[in-house]
Design an enzyme around this catalytic site. Structure first.
Site, PDB file in Angstrom:
ATOM      1  N   GLU A 160      -5.915   9.917 -34.352  1.00  0.00           N
ATOM      2  CA  GLU A 160      -5.327  11.258 -34.536  1.00  0.00           C
ATOM      3  C   GLU A 160      -6.342  12.348 -34.885  1.00  0.00           C
ATOM      4  O   GLU A 160      -6.023  13.452 -34.714  1.00  0.00           O
ATOM      5  CB  GLU A 160      -3.973  10.822 -35.752  1.00  0.00           C
ATOM      6  CG  GLU A 160      -2.961  10.121 -35.136  1.00  0.00           C
ATOM      7  CD  GLU A 160      -2.053  10.128 -36.536  1.00  0.00           C
ATOM      8  OE1 GLU A 160      -1.471  10.905 -36.945  1.00  0.00           O
ATOM      9  OE2 GLU A 160      -2.023   9.098 -36.832  1.00  0.00           O
ATOM     10  N   GLY A 190       3.943  12.660 -41.836  1.00  0.00           N
ATOM     11  CA  GLY A 190       5.111  12.943 -42.555  1.00  0.00           C
ATOM     12  C   GLY A 190       5.152  11.560 -43.421  1.00  0.00           C
ATOM     13  O   GLY A 190       5.614  11.411 -44.118  1.00  0.00           O
ATOM     14  N   ALA A 191       4.665  10.759 -42.535  1.00  0.00           N
ATOM     15  CA  ALA A 191       4.967   9.200 -43.229  1.00  0.00           C
ATOM     16  C   ALA A 191       3.696   8.770 -44.029  1.00  0.00           C
ATOM     17  O   ALA A 191       3.657   7.742 -44.491  1.00  0.00           O
ATOM     18  CB  ALA A 191       5.115   8.212 -42.091  1.00  0.00           C
ATOM     19  N   SER A 192       2.771   9.695 -44.086  1.00  0.00           N
ATOM     20  CA  SER A 192       1.453   9.241 -44.840  1.00  0.00           C
ATOM     21  C   SER A 192       1.760   8.783 -46.189  1.00  0.00           C
ATOM     22  O   SER A 192       1.052   7.868 -46.526  1.00  0.00           O
ATOM     23  CB  SER A 192       0.348  10.411 -44.785  1.00  0.00           C
ATOM     24  OG  SER A 192       0.241  10.764 -43.293  1.00  0.00           O
ATOM     25  N   THR A 193       2.636   9.444 -46.939  1.00  0.00           N
ATOM     26  CA  THR A 193       2.572   9.364 -48.011  1.00  0.00           C
ATOM     27  C   THR A 193       3.516   8.028 -48.303  1.00  0.00           C
ATOM     28  O   THR A 193       3.043   7.195 -49.122  1.00  0.00           O
ATOM     29  CB  THR A 193       3.685  10.348 -48.927  1.00  0.00           C
ATOM     30  OG1 THR A 193       3.353  11.563 -48.342  1.00  0.00           O
ATOM     31  CG2 THR A 193       3.460  10.417 -50.395  1.00  0.00           C
ATOM     32  N   GLN A 194       4.257   7.632 -47.642  1.00  0.00           N
ATOM     33  CA  GLN A 194       4.981   6.453 -47.340  1.00  0.00           C
ATOM     34  C   GLN A 194       4.053   5.175 -47.149  1.00  0.00           C
ATOM     35  O   GLN A 194       4.089   4.298 -47.652  1.00  0.00           O
ATOM     36  CB  GLN A 194       6.224   6.276 -46.381  1.00  0.00           C
ATOM     37  CG  GLN A 194       7.363   7.086 -46.788  1.00  0.00           C
ATOM     38  CD  GLN A 194       7.298   8.542 -46.332  1.00  0.00           C
ATOM     39  OE1 GLN A 194       6.228   9.200 -46.275  1.00  0.00           O
ATOM     40  NE2 GLN A 194       8.563   9.142 -45.896  1.00  0.00           N
TER      41      GLN A 194
HETATM   42  N1  LIG Z   1       5.389  22.394 -35.092  1.00  0.00           N
HETATM   43  C1  LIG Z   1       5.088  21.146 -34.990  1.00  0.00           C
HETATM   44  N2  LIG Z   1       5.160  20.445 -35.963  1.00  0.00           N
HETATM   45  C2  LIG Z   1       4.615  19.415 -35.942  1.00  0.00           C
HETATM   46  C3  LIG Z   1       3.818  18.492 -34.951  1.00  0.00           C
HETATM   47  N3  LIG Z   1       3.761  17.369 -35.054  1.00  0.00           N
HETATM   48  C4  LIG Z   1       3.686  17.152 -36.389  1.00  0.00           C
HETATM   49  N4  LIG Z   1       4.505  18.245 -36.937  1.00  0.00           N
HETATM   50  C5  LIG Z   1       4.910  18.322 -38.229  1.00  0.00           C
HETATM   51  O1  LIG Z   1       4.385  17.520 -39.015  1.00  0.00           O
HETATM   52  C6  LIG Z   1       4.879  16.837 -39.962  1.00  0.00           C
HETATM   53  C7  LIG Z   1       4.313  15.443 -39.966  1.00  0.00           C
HETATM   54  O2  LIG Z   1       4.927  14.586 -39.295  1.00  0.00           O
HETATM   55  P1  LIG Z   1       4.807  13.470 -37.959  1.00  0.00           P
HETATM   56  O3  LIG Z   1       3.949  13.737 -36.876  1.00  0.00           O
HETATM   57  O4  LIG Z   1       6.298  13.318 -37.713  1.00  0.00           O
HETATM   58  O5  LIG Z   1       4.271  12.123 -38.839  1.00  0.00           O
HETATM   59  P2  LIG Z   1       3.200  11.095 -38.590  1.00  0.00           P
HETATM   60  O6  LIG Z   1       3.747  10.228 -37.599  1.00  0.00           O
HETATM   61  O7  LIG Z   1       2.883  10.822 -40.102  1.00  0.00           O
HETATM   62  O8  LIG Z   1       2.040  11.981 -37.888  1.00  0.00           O
HETATM   63  C8  LIG Z   1       6.333  16.886 -39.474  1.00  0.00           C
HETATM   64  O9  LIG Z   1       7.299  17.272 -40.625  1.00  0.00           O
HETATM   65  C9  LIG Z   1       6.558  18.059 -38.564  1.00  0.00           C
HETATM   66  O10 LIG Z   1       6.996  19.120 -39.043  1.00  0.00           O
HETATM   67  C10 LIG Z   1       3.855  19.540 -33.533  1.00  0.00           C
HETATM   68  O11 LIG Z   1       3.173  19.302 -32.744  1.00  0.00           O
HETATM   69  N5  LIG Z   1       4.538  20.719 -33.810  1.00  0.00           N
HETATM   70 CA   LIG Z   2       1.672  13.437 -36.435  1.00  0.00          CA
END
Ligand SMILES: Nc1nc2c(ncn2[C@@H]2O[C@H](COP(=O)(O)OP(=O)(O)O)[C@@H](O)[C@H]2O)c(=O)[nH]1
Ligand SMILES: [Ca+2]
Length: 366
Positions: A160, A190-194
């Site tokens: 990532e 978003g789940a990093s903290t968890q």
């Molecule tokens: N605008 C936008 N926001 C993103 C994108 N990817 C992640 N995010 C934001 O980043 C945060 C991280 O979360 P996420 O990707 O769901 O979690 P991860 O699986 O732990 O990487 C979320 O709250 C989203 O708002 C993207 O491609 N575009």
């Molecule tokens: Ca992500």
């Protein structure tokens, strides 16, 4: 159709991409259009996103140009369907409609579609995660697009980070430039903290000085319910909260080597979201913040927890975690400036673009 000159970008990734490499087993006439497409699904912990990229290969010895991105996202993420995996297939089918509109009909069968899942699926029991991935694969196979081997899988955190770096450095032109100067990237899921906290809480009870003493909530994930609360008779506030975060951050951070020689940092995803929630930047415009801006705001929020109890109960924890990560995890100074942005040149700052490059360059070109 020979293989192409390749350029090493300094992080062990070979990024030269030739249009031939994108045409799996389909011979093209010499004067064929040099426009090609790639579809990447980001199955994140908080949502599923589709990125449809349109590239133009002008000079086969150069990196292709990214002409446009079509982007759409849905919430919640696939992990929310751990017990009803068919719904995950539906989510993907719904987003594939976006791809059918964005890619011309004649290009469908040579346009690769891949899905990479991150923290949400990593946290699930492996069987539940696999059932979700299987449903995605079925939806892909039914689609008119090209489904490569290993098209659907869970990606690790290192990938990532590297692929997000590739994306931003491509979009800011650093990969084309003659100089080896690159920008650093900070992506926080978003789940990093968890991820960081949950394995530590075998009793599943999670009490924290970063939460108001009155706060109490059940949080369900992957079929388990965690009880999250403030410490009823404990101390709260920034200092206590920071100490708590420090224990976590010290244990998990491996400083990415590219951070050491960059002096410009692009930060996105959760760094961006939390900065918006904390009122540090405008959601539409993004902006520049110093590391100390996070820490000043963290102090304000954590030292007045009751004010945020009803509306933003996790803000103190999130912003203190970020402050601690930046300062004690990555070793940034208070004055280090982060560029917070969701897009560069109208393209989402996400590892997804890096992932399609990675896919293209792994195809054997002959
Ligand atoms: N605008 C936008 N926001 C993103 C994108 N990817 C992640 N995010 C934001 O980043 C945060 C991280 O979360 P996420 O990707 O769901 O979690 P991860 O699986 O732990 O990487 C979320 O709250 C989203 O708002 C993207 O491609 N575009
Ligand atoms: Ca992500």
């Amino acid at each position: 159709m020979g293989s192409l000159d390749r350029e090493n970008v300094g992080i062990g990734l070979d990024l030269s991409v030739g249009v031939e490499g994108v045409l799996p087993s389909l011979a093209r006439p010499a004067n064929a259009s040099r426009i090609f497409h790639g579809i990447v699904f980001d199955a994140g912990s908080t949502g599923t996103r589709i990125h449809v990229y349109t590239f133009i290969q002008k000079d086969p010895a150069e990196l292709p140009l990214l002409e446009k991105e079509t982007f759409q996202s849905v919430k919640p993420g696939l992990s929310a369907y751990a017990d009803t995996p068919e719904t995950a297939g539906e989510t993907v089918r719904q987003l594939l409609r976006v791809a059918k509109k964005a890619v011309p009909h004649v290009e469908w069968e040579r346009t690769p579609v891949v899905l990479r899942a991150t923290a949400g699926l990593r946290l699930l029991p492996p069987k539940k995660a696999q059932a979700l991935l299987d449903e995605v694969e079925v939806a892909f196979e039914e689609s008119p697009f090209f489904v490569p081997d290993n098209s659907v899988h869970i990606m690790n955190g290192t990938d990532e980070g590297i692929l997000a770096w590739v994306t931003v450095n491509f979009l800011t032109g650093q990969l084309q430039a003659k100089t080896k100067k690159t920008v650093g990237t900070l992506d926080l899921g978003g789940a990093s903290t968890q991820i960081t906290f949950l394995p530590k809480f075998k009793r599943k009870v999670f009490e924290s000085s970063c939460l108001s003493r009155k706060f109490r909530e059940d949080w369900s994930f992957g079929g388990l319910t965690y009880k999250i609360s403030g410490i009823p008779d404990g101390s709260t506030g920034f200092t206590e909260c920071y100490k708590e975060m420090l224990k976590v951050v010290k244990g998990v951070i491996h400083q990415p080597p590219e951070l050491q020689d960059s002096n410009t940092f692009y930060a996105f995803s959760y760094y961006f979201d939390i900065a918006v929630e904390a009122g540090l930047i405008d959601e539409r415009r993004g902006g520049m913040v110093k590391v100390q801006d996070y820490s000043i705001r963290a102090k304000e929020v954590c030292n007045k927890l009751s004010m945020y109890l009803a509306t933003k109960p996790f803000l103190c924890m999130d912003i203190t975690y970020i402050t601690c990560l930046l300062k004690d995890g990555f070793g940034f100074k208070d004055e280090t400036i982060l560029k917070l942005t969701q897009k560069v040149n109208n393209v989402e700052t996400s590892w997804a673009l890096g992932a399609i490059f990675d896919y293209f360059q792994n195809i054997k070109i002959h």
